[in-house]
Design a protein around this motif. Structure first.
Motif, PDB file in Angstrom:
ATOM      1  N   ILE A 257       0.852  -1.189   0.000  1.00 37.10           N
ATOM      2  CA  ILE A 257       0.000   0.000   0.000  1.00 37.10           C
ATOM      3  C   ILE A 257       0.885   1.235   0.000  1.00 37.10           C
ATOM      4  O   ILE A 257       1.895   1.279   0.711  1.00 37.10           O
ATOM      5  CB  ILE A 257      -0.915   0.052   1.244  1.00 37.10           C
ATOM      6  N   PHE A 258       0.507   2.227  -0.801  1.00 35.13           N
ATOM      7  CA  PHE A 258       1.132   3.549  -0.738  1.00 35.13           C
ATOM      8  C   PHE A 258       0.042   4.590  -0.469  1.00 35.13           C
ATOM      9  O   PHE A 258      -1.066   4.490  -1.012  1.00 35.13           O
ATOM     10  CB  PHE A 258       1.856   3.894  -2.049  1.00 35.13           C
ATOM     11  N   TYR A 259       0.373   5.553   0.356  1.00 36.66           N
ATOM     12  CA  TYR A 259      -0.502   6.710   0.560  1.00 36.66           C
ATOM     13  C   TYR A 259      -0.006   7.817  -0.364  1.00 36.66           C
ATOM     14  O   TYR A 259       1.175   8.178  -0.324  1.00 36.66           O
ATOM     15  CB  TYR A 259      -0.444   7.171   2.019  1.00 36.66           C
ATOM     16  N   VAL A 260      -0.891   8.325  -1.206  1.00 43.19           N
ATOM     17  CA  VAL A 260      -0.520   9.383  -2.153  1.00 43.19           C
ATOM     18  C   VAL A 260      -1.336  10.631  -1.845  1.00 43.19           C
ATOM     19  O   VAL A 260      -2.572  10.597  -1.847  1.00 43.19           O
ATOM     20  CB  VAL A 260      -0.771   8.944  -3.612  1.00 43.19           C
ATOM     21  N   ALA A 261      -0.642  11.723  -1.576  1.00 46.75           N
ATOM     22  CA  ALA A 261      -1.282  13.031  -1.433  1.00 46.75           C
ATOM     23  C   ALA A 261      -1.017  13.805  -2.715  1.00 46.75           C
ATOM     24  O   ALA A 261       0.123  14.206  -2.981  1.00 46.75           O
ATOM     25  CB  ALA A 261      -0.734  13.776  -0.229  1.00 46.75           C
ATOM     26  N   ASP A 262      -2.056  13.978  -3.528  1.00 45.67           N
ATOM     27  CA  ASP A 262      -1.947  14.746  -4.771  1.00 45.67           C
ATOM     28  C   ASP A 262      -2.145  16.214  -4.405  1.00 45.67           C
ATOM     29  O   ASP A 262      -3.263  16.712  -4.330  1.00 45.67           O
ATOM     30  CB  ASP A 262      -3.005  14.266  -5.762  1.00 45.67           C
ATOM     31  N   LEU A 263      -1.043  16.900  -4.156  1.00 37.38           N
ATOM     32  CA  LEU A 263      -1.117  18.258  -3.614  1.00 37.38           C
ATOM     33  C   LEU A 263      -1.718  19.246  -4.600  1.00 37.38           C
ATOM     34  O   LEU A 263      -2.390  20.205  -4.196  1.00 37.38           O
ATOM     35  CB  LEU A 263       0.279  18.714  -3.175  1.00 37.38           C
ATOM     36  N   ASP A 264      -1.509  19.024  -5.881  1.00 32.47           N
ATOM     37  CA  ASP A 264      -2.127  19.904  -6.886  1.00 32.47           C
ATOM     38  C   ASP A 264      -3.647  19.798  -6.811  1.00 32.47           C
ATOM     39  O   ASP A 264      -4.354  20.804  -6.851  1.00 32.47           O
ATOM     40  CB  ASP A 264      -1.639  19.547  -8.292  1.00 32.47           C
ATOM     41  N   ALA A 265      -4.151  18.579  -6.696  1.00 29.02           N
ATOM     42  CA  ALA A 265      -5.594  18.379  -6.615  1.00 29.02           C
ATOM     43  C   ALA A 265      -6.154  18.911  -5.296  1.00 29.02           C
ATOM     44  O   ALA A 265      -7.229  19.508  -5.261  1.00 29.02           O
ATOM     45  CB  ALA A 265      -5.934  16.901  -6.775  1.00 29.02           C
ATOM     46  N   ILE A 266      -5.409  18.714  -4.214  1.00 24.54           N
ATOM     47  CA  ILE A 266      -5.867  19.203  -2.913  1.00 24.54           C
ATOM     48  C   ILE A 266      -5.994  20.723  -2.925  1.00 24.54           C
ATOM     49  O   ILE A 266      -6.972  21.295  -2.423  1.00 24.54           O
ATOM     50  CB  ILE A 266      -4.899  18.753  -1.798  1.00 24.54           C
ATOM     51  N   GLU A 267      -5.025  21.398  -3.539  1.00 22.76           N
ATOM     52  CA  GLU A 267      -5.015  22.854  -3.523  1.00 22.76           C
ATOM     53  C   GLU A 267      -5.961  23.463  -4.544  1.00 22.76           C
ATOM     54  O   GLU A 267      -6.540  24.524  -4.307  1.00 22.76           O
ATOM     55  CB  GLU A 267      -3.595  23.357  -3.751  1.00 22.76           C
ATOM     56  N   SER A 268      -6.144  22.794  -5.679  1.00 24.13           N
ATOM     57  CA  SER A 268      -6.947  23.386  -6.755  1.00 24.13           C
ATOM     58  C   SER A 268      -8.404  22.961  -6.714  1.00 24.13           C
ATOM     59  O   SER A 268      -9.264  23.612  -7.312  1.00 24.13           O
ATOM     60  CB  SER A 268      -6.367  23.007  -8.119  1.00 24.13           C
ATOM     61  N   GLY A 269      -8.659  21.856  -6.030  1.00 19.12           N
ATOM     62  CA  GLY A 269     -10.021  21.356  -5.995  1.00 19.12           C
ATOM     63  C   GLY A 269     -10.366  20.430  -7.131  1.00 19.12           C
ATOM     64  O   GLY A 269     -11.463  19.880  -7.179  1.00 19.12           O
ATOM     65  N   SER A 270      -9.446  20.237  -8.076  1.00 20.60           N
ATOM     66  CA  SER A 270      -9.696  19.294  -9.168  1.00 20.60           C
ATOM     67  C   SER A 270      -9.260  17.906  -8.729  1.00 20.60           C
ATOM     68  O   SER A 270      -8.233  17.742  -8.089  1.00 20.60           O
ATOM     69  CB  SER A 270      -8.904  19.707 -10.415  1.00 20.60           C
ATOM     70  N   SER A 271     -10.062  16.918  -9.027  1.00 20.14           N
ATOM     71  CA  SER A 271      -9.764  15.552  -8.608  1.00 20.14           C
ATOM     72  C   SER A 271      -9.358  14.719  -9.812  1.00 20.14           C
ATOM     73  O   SER A 271     -10.166  14.026 -10.400  1.00 20.14           O
ATOM     74  CB  SER A 271     -10.972  14.937  -7.914  1.00 20.14           C
ATOM     75  N   HIS A 272      -8.116  14.830 -10.197  1.00 16.81           N
ATOM     76  CA  HIS A 272      -7.596  13.984 -11.263  1.00 16.81           C
ATOM     77  C   HIS A 272      -6.717  12.921 -10.620  1.00 16.81           C
ATOM     78  O   HIS A 272      -6.358  13.030  -9.461  1.00 16.81           O
ATOM     79  CB  HIS A 272      -6.808  14.813 -12.287  1.00 16.81           C
ATOM     80  N   PHE A 273      -6.394  11.883 -11.382  1.00 13.40           N
ATOM     81  CA  PHE A 273      -5.723  10.737 -10.792  1.00 13.40           C
ATOM     82  C   PHE A 273      -4.356  10.473 -11.433  1.00 13.40           C
ATOM     83  O   PHE A 273      -3.870   9.349 -11.421  1.00 13.40           O
ATOM     84  CB  PHE A 273      -6.631   9.503 -10.903  1.00 13.40           C
ATOM     85  N   SER A 274      -3.736  11.528 -11.964  1.00 14.09           N
ATOM     86  CA  SER A 274      -2.452  11.344 -12.633  1.00 14.09           C
ATOM     87  C   SER A 274      -1.376  10.865 -11.667  1.00 14.09           C
ATOM     88  O   SER A 274      -0.434  10.180 -12.072  1.00 14.09           O
ATOM     89  CB  SER A 274      -2.007  12.655 -13.299  1.00 14.09           C
ATOM     90  N   ALA A 275      -1.510  11.203 -10.391  1.00 11.20           N
ATOM     91  CA  ALA A 275      -0.491  10.804  -9.425  1.00 11.20           C
ATOM     92  C   ALA A 275      -0.525   9.309  -9.137  1.00 11.20           C
ATOM     93  O   ALA A 275       0.463   8.746  -8.670  1.00 11.20           O
ATOM     94  CB  ALA A 275      -0.675  11.581  -8.117  1.00 11.20           C
ATOM     95  N   THR A 276      -1.644   8.655  -9.415  1.00  8.38           N
ATOM     96  CA  THR A 276      -1.731   7.219  -9.140  1.00  8.38           C
ATOM     97  C   THR A 276      -1.342   6.377 -10.337  1.00  8.38           C
ATOM     98  O   THR A 276      -0.963   5.210 -10.174  1.00  8.38           O
ATOM     99  CB  THR A 276      -3.157   6.826  -8.714  1.00  8.38           C
ATOM    100  N   GLY A 277      -1.407   6.940 -11.541  1.00  2.58           N
ATOM    101  CA  GLY A 277      -1.108   6.183 -12.749  1.00  2.58           C
ATOM    102  C   GLY A 277       0.249   5.501 -12.746  1.00  2.58           C
ATOM    103  O   GLY A 277       0.347   4.299 -13.053  1.00  2.58           O
ATOM    104  N   PRO A 278       1.335   6.234 -12.408  1.00  5.41           N
ATOM    105  CA  PRO A 278       2.653   5.592 -12.424  1.00  5.41           C
ATOM    106  C   PRO A 278       2.762   4.385 -11.496  1.00  5.41           C
ATOM    107  O   PRO A 278       3.506   3.445 -11.787  1.00  5.41           O
ATOM    108  CB  PRO A 278       3.587   6.723 -11.976  1.00  5.41           C
ATOM    109  N   LEU A 279       2.026   4.393 -10.387  1.00  5.91           N
ATOM    110  CA  LEU A 279       2.125   3.270  -9.454  1.00  5.91           C
ATOM    111  C   LEU A 279       1.547   1.987 -10.047  1.00  5.91           C
ATOM    112  O   LEU A 279       1.881   0.889  -9.595  1.00  5.91           O
ATOM    113  CB  LEU A 279       1.410   3.612  -8.148  1.00  5.91           C
ATOM    114  N   SER A 280       0.707   2.114 -11.071  1.00  2.00           N
ATOM    115  CA  SER A 280       0.149   0.923 -11.708  1.00  2.00           C
ATOM    116  C   SER A 280       1.215   0.143 -12.473  1.00  2.00           C
ATOM    117  O   SER A 280       1.002  -1.009 -12.850  1.00  2.00           O
ATOM    118  CB  SER A 280      -0.999   1.303 -12.642  1.00  2.00           C
ATOM    119  N   LEU A 281       2.372   0.782 -12.680  1.00  2.00           N
ATOM    120  CA  LEU A 281       3.474   0.106 -13.369  1.00  2.00           C
ATOM    121  C   LEU A 281       4.252  -0.825 -12.448  1.00  2.00           C
ATOM    122  O   LEU A 281       5.007  -1.677 -12.914  1.00  2.00           O
ATOM    123  CB  LEU A 281       4.434   1.152 -13.958  1.00  2.00           C
TER     124      LEU A 281
END
Length: 233
Positions: A53-77
């Protein structure tokens, strides 16, 4: 006891978190990785221990209010592919629903991002929703109704003390104890300030179910042997 490594992600890179002051965060420098990319840092952490398990804080999404999942994509590799506890500043039921559509994402609902209890009420019973109770100093960040209605809380609750993140000053034991007292049979996860195995032992003795860690893994103060001793693997 769950030991979960944290990846704070900003502009597509892993950054060094320091006391919740996000405008000061810079790309991480760590002996575990030559570059601050998500995959490289995660690989480095997995050389310490085979984290599932990894905990990912997408700081761009947290600050901007947009909920995109680009930060999780690389972990799928990564193989085996890890589960991801994702805080992407979720503010709406739609965003949470999109995240939970991926079976390997656990949606972390940060109290600091909430306007009320609507999203928590809608998804609190979902097995992959996690509530993060966010604090700065003595102040709770979020609607007071979240704190006053623990019956809405999901099975897992993170207690996040932002000004202890990366500060190497020890967890907020008193707050963790007080939240655990009102949380019933829910699993409490400690976040912020965890330095070494002594902190983990104290948390375990308190009945804390898990810990989010970053700085102590990169500094070597928490070793793979330490993690294995607590995680039972």
């Amino acid at each position: 006891m769950l030991i979960i490594p944290v990846l704070d992600v900003k502009d597509g890179q892993v950054v060094r978190a320091q006391m919740g002051m996000r405008d000061t965060y810079r790309p991480i420098e760590t002996p575990l990785s030559a570059i601050p990319t998500i995959v490289s840092v995660a690989d480095g952490l997995r050389r310490i221990h085979p984290f599932s398990i990894f905990y990912v804080a997408d700081l761009d999404a947290i600050e901007s209010g947009s909920s995109h999942f680009s930060a999780t994509g690389p972990l799928s590799l990564l193989q085996p592919r890890p589960d991801v506890w994702l805080d992407a500043g979720f503010r709406s039921a739609t965003d949470v629903g999109q995240a939970l559509a991926n079976a390997q994402i656990f949606a972390v609902l940060g109290s600091e991002s909430q306007a009320g209890t609507d999203v928590l009420s809608a998804f609190g019973a979902h097995q992959r929703l996690i509530l993060s109770l966010d604090f700065r100093g003595d102040a709770f960040l979020g609607p007071p109704a979240i704190m006053s209605t623990p019956d809405l809380w999901p099975k897992r609750v993170i207690v996040m003390t932002l000004d202890k993140v990366g500060a190497r000053c020890g967890p907020d034991f008193d707050r963790l104890r007080s939240i655990k007292d009102i949380a019933g049979n829910r699993d409490i996860i400690a976040a912020g300030g965890i330095r070494n195995v002594n902190d983990l032992e104290r948390l375990s003795d308190m009945g804390i179910a898990g810990a989010l860690v970053a700085t102590s893994l990169h500094s070597g103060e928490l070793t793979g042997t330490d993690v294995s001793a607590f995680s039972g693997s």
